[in-house]
Write a protein that holds these residues in place. Structure first.
Motif, mmCIF file in Angstrom:
data_model
loop_
_atom_site.group_PDB
_atom_site.id
_atom_site.type_symbol
_atom_site.label_atom_id
_atom_site.label_comp_id
_atom_site.label_asym_id
_atom_site.label_seq_id
_atom_site.Cartn_x
_atom_site.Cartn_y
_atom_site.Cartn_z
ATOM 1 N N GLN A 97 0.634 -31.867 -29.921
ATOM 2 C CA GLN A 97 1.786 -33.000 -29.902
ATOM 3 C C GLN A 97 1.188 -34.253 -29.165
ATOM 4 O O GLN A 97 1.831 -35.252 -29.271
ATOM 5 C CB GLN A 97 2.936 -32.324 -29.132
ATOM 6 N N SER A 98 0.283 -34.129 -27.705
ATOM 7 C CA SER A 98 0.189 -35.038 -27.095
ATOM 8 C C SER A 98 -1.192 -35.606 -27.306
ATOM 9 O O SER A 98 -1.766 -36.303 -26.438
ATOM 10 C CB SER A 98 0.180 -34.528 -25.487
ATOM 11 N N GLN A 99 -1.737 -35.421 -28.387
ATOM 12 C CA GLN A 99 -2.952 -36.066 -28.993
ATOM 13 C C GLN A 99 -2.878 -37.758 -29.084
ATOM 14 O O GLN A 99 -1.862 -38.245 -29.497
ATOM 15 C CB GLN A 99 -3.518 -35.366 -30.305
ATOM 16 N N PRO A 100 -3.882 -38.136 -28.305
ATOM 17 C CA PRO A 100 -3.560 -39.828 -28.628
ATOM 18 C C PRO A 100 -3.574 -40.403 -29.919
ATOM 19 O O PRO A 100 -2.673 -41.413 -30.017
ATOM 20 C CB PRO A 100 -4.959 -40.407 -27.826
ATOM 21 N N ASN A 101 -4.157 -39.895 -30.705
ATOM 22 C CA ASN A 101 -4.146 -40.347 -32.111
ATOM 23 C C ASN A 101 -2.669 -40.411 -32.795
ATOM 24 O O ASN A 101 -2.317 -41.029 -33.394
ATOM 25 C CB ASN A 101 -5.252 -39.876 -33.164
ATOM 26 N N ARG A 102 -2.172 -38.948 -32.501
ATOM 27 C CA ARG A 102 -0.952 -38.942 -33.133
ATOM 28 C C ARG A 102 0.159 -39.898 -32.450
ATOM 29 O O ARG A 102 0.968 -40.341 -33.030
ATOM 30 C CB ARG A 102 -0.467 -37.434 -32.900
ATOM 31 N N LEU A 103 0.135 -40.187 -31.088
ATOM 32 C CA LEU A 103 1.027 -40.621 -30.408
ATOM 33 C C LEU A 103 0.807 -42.262 -30.804
ATOM 34 O O LEU A 103 1.947 -42.952 -30.874
ATOM 35 C CB LEU A 103 0.824 -40.671 -28.891
ATOM 36 N N GLU A 104 -0.463 -42.744 -31.148
ATOM 37 C CA GLU A 104 -0.526 -44.181 -31.697
ATOM 38 C C GLU A 104 0.082 -44.320 -32.895
ATOM 39 O O GLU A 104 0.635 -45.373 -33.352
ATOM 40 C CB GLU A 104 -2.173 -44.524 -31.636
ATOM 41 N N ARG A 105 -0.087 -43.098 -33.737
ATOM 42 C CA ARG A 105 0.551 -43.211 -35.120
ATOM 43 C C ARG A 105 2.021 -43.383 -35.066
ATOM 44 O O ARG A 105 2.899 -44.169 -35.680
ATOM 45 C CB ARG A 105 0.248 -42.241 -35.990
#
Length: 174
Positions: A58-66
């Motif tokens: 859940q806290s992956q930077p790529n996911r958060l940027e999306r």
């Protein structure tokens, strides 16, 4: 006589067999409880591992940027300024940590102000006495207001030598 002795021995053997069986039964129950607790502990550890893995996903930077790009219109998110971050020691004190003024100290301050104004009034003329009394009353009110006022907590100044990236934890007071 031999028969009574045999009966006593049979009774003792029966009692010891009953006690032994009771102890064995209790030990088996305790062993089952230990196995049940071990299974619960294993389940909790597995759950913790699963939650840690979920948090990592859940806290992956790529996911958060999306997500930021997808919901930027609704949330109007902005990057955090580096000047907006503070250290724990810079936060104001909690109300429970603010020192309570000493009542006896406030009374002593008020009495000394009153005595000083009375002494000044006897040494001055009638006109001067009126001015000194008014001034003494104002001093007394000021002393009482000062004694009742609680100190305003101020944030501690930042040291330039401290590492800005280091986060300090613990109490506010040092």
């Amino acid at each position: 006589m031999l028969k009574t002795f045999d009966l006593v021995l049979i009774g003792v053997m029966t009692a010891t067999a009953a006690v032994t069986y009771t102890i064995k039964h209790r030990a088996e129950l305790k062993l089952e409880e230990v196995h049940r607790l071990e299974a619960e502990i294993k389940l909790e550890k597995d759950t913790i591992d699963l939650l840690k893995a979920d948090w990592a996903l859940q806290s992956q930077p790529n996911r958060l940027e999306r997500l930021v790009k997808a919901y930027n219109e609704e949330l109007k998110l902005q990057p955090t300024e580096s000047t907006a971050l503070v250290h724990a020691k810079e936060l104001p004190m909690l109300k429970s940590e603010v020192p309570v003024p000493d009542v006896t100290e406030a009374k002593a301050t008020a009495k000394s102000s009153t005595v000083a104004s009375a002494k000044g009034a006897t040494e001055a003329s009638a006109k001067g006495a009126t001015v000194a009394s008014a001034k003494g009353a104002a001093d007394t009110k000021g002393a009482q207001a000062t004694a009742k006022a609680q100190p305003i907590p101020m944030p501690a100044p930042r040291d330039g030598a401290e590492d800005a990236d280091q986060i300090e934890t613990g109490s506010v007071e040092e």
